[in-house]
Write a protein that holds these residues in place. Structure first.
Motif, mmCIF file in Angstrom:
data_model
loop_
_atom_site.group_PDB
_atom_site.id
_atom_site.type_symbol
_atom_site.label_atom_id
_atom_site.label_comp_id
_atom_site.label_asym_id
_atom_site.label_seq_id
_atom_site.Cartn_x
_atom_site.Cartn_y
_atom_site.Cartn_z
ATOM 1 N N SER A 208 33.595 39.826 46.118
ATOM 2 C CA SER A 208 34.289 38.931 47.033
ATOM 3 C C SER A 208 35.701 39.460 47.280
ATOM 4 O O SER A 208 36.354 39.954 46.364
ATOM 5 N N THR A 209 36.169 39.315 48.513
ATOM 6 C CA THR A 209 37.520 39.787 48.830
ATOM 7 C C THR A 209 38.590 38.928 48.166
ATOM 8 O O THR A 209 39.737 39.335 48.081
ATOM 9 N N ASP A 210 38.219 37.748 47.686
ATOM 10 C CA ASP A 210 39.164 36.862 47.002
ATOM 11 C C ASP A 210 39.175 37.046 45.488
ATOM 12 O O ASP A 210 40.029 36.506 44.798
ATOM 13 N N VAL A 211 38.180 37.777 44.987
ATOM 14 C CA VAL A 211 38.013 37.918 43.540
ATOM 15 C C VAL A 211 38.038 39.400 43.179
ATOM 16 O O VAL A 211 37.184 40.163 43.637
ATOM 17 N N PRO A 212 38.999 39.840 42.372
ATOM 18 C CA PRO A 212 39.028 41.248 41.993
ATOM 19 C C PRO A 212 37.853 41.602 41.081
ATOM 20 O O PRO A 212 37.413 40.795 40.266
ATOM 21 N N THR A 213 37.346 42.813 41.268
ATOM 22 C CA THR A 213 36.327 43.363 40.383
ATOM 23 C C THR A 213 37.037 44.318 39.429
ATOM 24 O O THR A 213 37.701 45.256 39.864
ATOM 25 N N SER A 214 36.917 44.039 38.144
ATOM 26 C CA SER A 214 37.575 44.853 37.119
ATOM 27 C C SER A 214 36.521 45.610 36.324
ATOM 28 O O SER A 214 35.617 45.008 35.748
ATOM 29 N N PHE A 215 36.638 46.932 36.319
ATOM 30 C CA PHE A 215 35.747 47.787 35.544
ATOM 31 C C PHE A 215 36.421 48.117 34.226
ATOM 32 O O PHE A 215 37.580 48.522 34.205
ATOM 33 N N VAL A 216 35.699 47.950 33.129
ATOM 34 C CA VAL A 216 36.209 48.341 31.818
ATOM 35 C C VAL A 216 35.296 49.458 31.302
ATOM 36 O O VAL A 216 34.077 49.302 31.248
ATOM 37 N N VAL A 217 35.919 50.612 31.001
ATOM 38 C CA VAL A 217 35.170 51.804 30.602
ATOM 39 C C VAL A 217 35.585 52.174 29.176
ATOM 40 O O VAL A 217 36.747 52.491 28.920
ATOM 41 N N GLU B 205 40.627 35.429 30.682
ATOM 42 C CA GLU B 205 40.455 34.001 31.002
ATOM 43 C C GLU B 205 41.551 33.156 30.366
ATOM 44 O O GLU B 205 42.044 32.220 30.986
ATOM 45 N N SER B 206 41.956 33.499 29.149
ATOM 46 C CA SER B 206 43.003 32.704 28.506
ATOM 47 C C SER B 206 44.377 33.005 29.105
ATOM 48 O O SER B 206 45.236 32.130 29.160
ATOM 49 N N ALA B 207 44.591 34.230 29.570
ATOM 50 C CA ALA B 207 45.879 34.605 30.153
ATOM 51 C C ALA B 207 46.095 33.981 31.533
ATOM 52 O O ALA B 207 47.222 33.645 31.892
ATOM 53 N N ALA B 208 45.021 33.844 32.291
ATOM 54 C CA ALA B 208 45.132 33.303 33.655
ATOM 55 C C ALA B 208 43.885 32.483 33.968
ATOM 56 O O ALA B 208 43.024 32.908 34.733
ATOM 57 N N PRO B 209 43.760 31.289 33.376
ATOM 58 C CA PRO B 209 42.532 30.509 33.528
ATOM 59 C C PRO B 209 42.233 30.090 34.968
ATOM 60 O O PRO B 209 41.081 29.821 35.306
ATOM 61 N N GLU B 210 43.240 30.046 35.817
ATOM 62 C CA GLU B 210 43.025 29.596 37.191
ATOM 63 C C GLU B 210 42.638 30.737 38.132
ATOM 64 O O GLU B 210 42.288 30.495 39.277
#
Length: 195
Positions: free
Chosen positions: A39-48, A70-75
């Protein structure tokens, strides 16, 4: 989760895509469904992950990072993708094992670059890499910017604007000059918004 643990190193179509559902666990998804989910509103984060990490530990680390975010930025919603690659110990000698992983990280960089390249260019992307995972990421960014790595290049896309990727690398297994122009991953910073 994107897993190349059983993939053919010469065929990126054998990479496995999965989605986690809190009630049913992991389920395979078609690669087209994986790319359509962004989604253009939701970043996709890859963890390698780095060297000598098995598939279970890769998932555990991904879940730990998800909980931390999630705890750092719950919203703030985000999509977390664990990139699971064959990084278990394969040689008795540490030197031989590291050489094999260095070569394998180039293959993984190509797979990761293909994955990001296939995504909607308006979807924000972040990448987090540890050890050889950082090498995978810098290689993927180099390829996304039009570079060549281990005799591989991405197919150019006319509609693809430069993507501004946010990157976190820790204990990076990369040469200190590899991001300089003309060096191994010298095109990588062209794809980076923040590192």
């Amino acid at each position: 989760c994107v897993s190349s643990r059983e993939a053919d190193p010469f065929d990126s179509q054998t990479v496995r895509f999965q989605r986690f559902d809190g009630e049913n666990g992991w389920a395979d998804v078609d690669r087209r469904d994986f790319f359509a989910t962004g989604s253009t509103d939701v970043p996709t984060s890859f963890v390698v992950h780095g060297n000598q990490v098995d598939s279970c530990e890769a998932i555990q680390r991904g879940h730990a990072l998800r909980r931390l975010l999630e705890s750092a930025a719950p919203e703030r919603p985000f999509r977390l993708v664990v990139w699971s690659w064959p990084a278990g110990r394969v040689a008795r000698s540490i030197r031989d094992d590291v050489r094999i992983k260095a070569a394998r990280s180039d293959v993984e960089a190509f797979y990761l670059a293909q994955c990001v390249h296939a995504m909607n260019p308006d979807v924000p992307v972040a990448m987090v890499g540890h050890s050889f995972g950082a090498r995978v990421i810098t290689g993927a960014l180099h390829l996304l910017a039009g570079g060549e790595l281990a005799c591989r290049r991405l197919e150019p896309r006319d509609d693809r604007p430069q993507r501004a990727v946010r990157v976190v690398l820790f204990a990076a297994a990369v040469d200190n000059g590899s991001l300089l122009p003309g060096r191994r991953n010298g095109e990588a910073l062209g794809e980076v918004e923040r590192m």
